[in-house]
Motif scaffolding. Sequence first.
Motif, mmCIF file in Angstrom:
data_model
loop_
_atom_site.group_PDB
_atom_site.id
_atom_site.type_symbol
_atom_site.label_atom_id
_atom_site.label_comp_id
_atom_site.label_asym_id
_atom_site.label_seq_id
_atom_site.Cartn_x
_atom_site.Cartn_y
_atom_site.Cartn_z
ATOM 1 N N ASP A 11 0.804 -1.218 0.000
ATOM 2 C CA ASP A 11 0.000 0.000 0.000
ATOM 3 C C ASP A 11 0.838 1.270 0.000
ATOM 4 O OD1 ASP A 11 -2.229 -1.589 2.310
ATOM 5 O OD2 ASP A 11 -2.366 -1.492 0.138
ATOM 6 N N CYS B 244 -1.343 4.718 8.196
ATOM 7 C CA CYS B 244 -2.684 4.166 7.980
ATOM 8 C C CYS B 244 -3.750 5.052 8.622
ATOM 9 C CB CYS B 244 -2.772 2.746 8.551
ATOM 10 S SG CYS B 244 -1.813 1.538 7.629
ATOM 11 N N ARG C 64 -6.264 -1.863 9.183
ATOM 12 C CA ARG C 64 -5.377 -1.725 8.026
ATOM 13 C C ARG C 64 -3.916 -1.873 8.438
ATOM 14 N NH1 ARG C 64 -3.785 3.229 4.557
ATOM 15 N NH2 ARG C 64 -2.990 2.203 2.719
#
Length: 83
Positions: A11, A46, A52
């Motif tokens: 991510d 995050c 997450r």
Amino acid sequence: MTHELAVFAPDFPASSLAPNEIVPLLIGSTVGEIERELVLQTLARCGGNRTRAARVLGVSVRTLRNKIRLYTAGGINVPAHTI
């Protein structure tokens, strides 16, 4: 620990530091200090979202919650959920 650690996860964009540049920053730190910094910086990236952050770190939400509880008991500020 005053050094900023890079967080490598799908991510997040890769850090501009190469591994041979990161390791010297870590020398002299305990595994616990490095782990704590990684957890805190992942939580910050995050937006404080524990689910997450746990996924990015590869740990359960329960494990992350337990680590956060230990950090806060030790007087460490943990990033709050911002969204």
